[in-house]
Design a protein around this motif. Structure first.
Motif, short mmCIF file in Angstrom:
data_model
loop_
_atom_site.label_atom_id
_atom_site.label_comp_id
_atom_site.label_asym_id
_atom_site.label_seq_id
_atom_site.Cartn_x
_atom_site.Cartn_y
_atom_site.Cartn_z
N GLU A 82 16.24 6.11 -31.11
CA GLU A 82 14.53 6.24 -30.62
C GLU A 82 14.58 7.83 -30.09
O GLU A 82 15.74 8.61 -29.06
N LEU A 109 10.43 8.47 -33.15
CA LEU A 109 11.83 8.50 -34.11
C LEU A 109 11.05 9.56 -34.39
O LEU A 109 9.49 9.84 -34.65
N LEU A 159 9.74 1.08 -35.79
CA LEU A 159 9.82 2.16 -35.69
C LEU A 159 7.97 3.06 -35.07
O LEU A 159 7.39 3.32 -35.86
N ALA A 165 6.81 6.24 -33.80
CA ALA A 165 7.12 7.15 -34.99
C ALA A 165 6.04 7.97 -35.58
O ALA A 165 5.75 7.54 -35.90
#
Length: 587
Positions: free
Chosen positions: A203, A231, A250, A253
């Protein structure tokens, strides 16, 4: 044996260590204690690497940890192959050279806030955790085949090796978590075949290897969740063959690999949900081909820029729950062909645009061939910029919106049990015609079967009539007229009421014509009085004889009217018979 030639600070560290105390060398001024400035610290804070090794060898079987805060260590610290029965802790310190713990055994390793030129802990055995929180490493971290009884915590750290690998932990084993949240890595991060019983946390990490592999976690085994919310990655992120017992998430992300693959999760196994949603964005293709997901696959509100052609490749995925792509924005082809989805596949409010290498309204933009799902929702925010390939797909419920139908459809072999909102049959026939100029009977028969199951027999007949009209266009020019006759007469048997109308119209015409112009008797024998209605029926119905047709003969030009009625009767009888046969076969 007591070491000789020690500096004052080394004597203090030795004394504190042997007495079980921590040595604190910081002065309390953040501007001075910053490990980034450790190269300028004076002798009062400087330890020689060979002193530390001799001290460890001298301690032998001691169990008290070696704990130092704020030291500068000069020279490479070479502790390979040693077996320590205590912990090493050098927090907020500065190492001029690499730390070598190759095949070393120790209780715990703490390098919190420390700056170093590299760490080699290949095949090391650490009974507890390895802590590099807020560490700054300007070379490589090597943890290949390391065994860590606790957690590996490389959090809020900076790893800088832009020309190569920043972190490599091939085949590493961790009983606890593998945490890299908030860490920036310049260079590749390699976690191939690593295994952890806990959580993997990426993270808010920033992994940078432009044009290369930002993260290689192929065949990573995770005992709990793999969390990568927030991310940031420049370069390929690979999870091929990875297994996680919980989530693979995710959310938010941002992955960047322009013109290539941004996320490679080929044959990944996920025990819960695979979630690439809530702000997820990929510059490059997302590939989850062959993934096995026990829960849901989520791409809700994701933005996929694609590689110029493909945006999402989810072929052969097996999903126990739903595949949700609500609000998805993609530029390029989205593929769910041969996927198996336990619940629904949902593209509600999605926008599917053509990639930079795909022409608008060209080849299929959404490929769902051989898909198996309980429900398919195709209610886009706008019509896709390309066709939808549905050949040989099977779904329970089709939930679509005519306002967002694509310019092209490939429907042959597409099977569905019912349509959530069928709409008008005329619109559905137009929907079938988006197959293109080719004639495929299957889509018409499938739609007609669905209408019948939903109790709409009239709509089913209209669809099958449309099928015959579409088929007629594929016939030779010589065969088309007979089809036109069948269509006009009885609608290929799907409009039998038309035959009655034609018969009635011809009967009225014959009755009027022959009522005004009586035929003459065909012989001297006495016959029944002439009846123009019965005479016309005799001419129109070839298998029924009321006697009038043989007893009287039309003369002059009215013979042609009699011939026309006889020919029309035969044609109507033939088309009616064909229609009845078709209806029987259909039943």
């Amino acid at each position: 044996m007591r070491p000789t030639g020690l500096s004052d600070v080394e004597k203090q560290v030795r004394k504190d260590f042997l007495e079980g105390r921590r040595t604190v060398l910081t002065v309390g001024d953040p501007a001075v204690d910053d490990p980034a400035l450790g190269g300028s610290w004076g002798p009062e804070r400087t330890l020689r690497a060979d002193f530390i090794r001799r001290l460890i060898e001298e301690a032998d079987a001691r169990r008290a940890p070696l704990r130092v805060v704020g030291a500068r260590v000069m020279g490479p610290l070479e502790l390979e192959y040693l077996e320590l029965r205590y912990s090493l802790s050098f927090s907020f310190s500065h190492f001029d050279d690499e730390i070598d713990l190759h095949d070393t055994r120790l209780r715990r390793l703490n390098l919190h806030g420390t700056r170093m030129a590299g760490l080699n802990a290949t095949q090391a055995h650490v009974d507890g955790s390895v802590v590099l929180h807020r560490a700054h490493v300007t070379g490589r971290i090597r943890l290949d085949s390391a065994v860590i009884g606790g957690s590996l915590q490389i959090t809020d750290a900076v790893l800088s090796n832009p020309s190569g690998v920043a972190l490599r932990a091939d085949r590493a084993r961790m009983t606890g978590d593998l945490a890299m949240w908030g860490t920036t890595a310049e260079g590749s991060t390699v976690l191939r075949d690593a295994r952890t019983d806990g959580v993997v946390s990426l993270e808010r990490a920033w992994l940078r290897a432009p044009g290369g592999e930002a993260l290689d976690a192929a065949r990573l085994h995770v005992g709990s969740d793999l969390m990568a919310d927030g991310l940031r990655a420049e370069g390929l992120v690979r999870f091929s063959g990875a297994q996680t017992a919980g989530l693979l998430r995710l959310a938010d992300a941002k992955l960047s690999s322009p013109g290539g693959i941004a996320l490679e999760a080929y044959q990944v196994t996920v025990g819960a949900d695979l979630q690439c949603y809530r702000g997820f964005e990929a510059e490059g293709q997302v590939r989850i081909t062959g993934a096995r997901v026990a829960g849901h696959v989520r791409f809700d509100e994701a933005v996929l820029h694609g590689d110029g052609k493909d945006a999402l490749d989810a072929r052969y995925v097996e999903v126990g729950g739903a595949a949700r792509c609500r609000g998805l924005r993609s530029a390029g082809v989205v593929r769910f062909s041969s996927a198996r989805v336990g619940n629904d596949v949902d593209f509600r409010e999605s926008v599917l645009a053509a990639g930079t290498n795909a022409p608008d309204a060209g080849p299929s933009i959404l490929i769902l061939g051989h898909l198996r799902a309980a429900e398919l929702t195709l209610r886009f925010a706008a019509p896709p910029e390309g066709g939808i390939h549905l050949r040989n797909a099977q779904v329970g419920v089709l939930n679509d919106d005519p306002a967002t139908w694509p310019p092209r459809l490939a429907l042959d072999g597409f099977a569905y049990e019912r349509i959530a909102e069928p709409g008008s049959v005329a619109d559905r026939i137009a929907w079938l015609k988006r197959e293109g100029d080719s004639y495929w009977p299957g889509p018409y028969e499938q739609l007609a079967a669905v209408y019948r199951r939903q109790g709409l027999d009239g709509e089913a007949r209209r669809v099958l009539l449309a099928k015959q009209r579409a088929r007629r266009k594929t016939l030779s020019l010589s065969a088309r007229p007979w089809g036109l006759v069948q269509d006009a007469a009885v609608g290929y048997g799907y409009r039998p009421e038309r035959a009655l109308g034609w018969l009635l119209a011809l009967l009225i015409t014959g009755t009027i014509v022959f009522g005004l112009h009586h035929p003459v008797a065909s012989g001297p024998d006495k016959t029944a009085p002439f009846n123009p209605l019965i005479y016309s029926l005799d001419l129109l119905l070839p298998v029924i004889n009321f006697g009038q047709g043989r007893a009287f003969v039309a003369t002059g030009g009215y013979q042609w009217v009699a011939y026309l009625l006889t020919a029309a009767g035969w044609i109507l009888a033939t088309t009616i018979a064909a229609g009845v046969a078709r209806a029987v076969n259909r039943a």
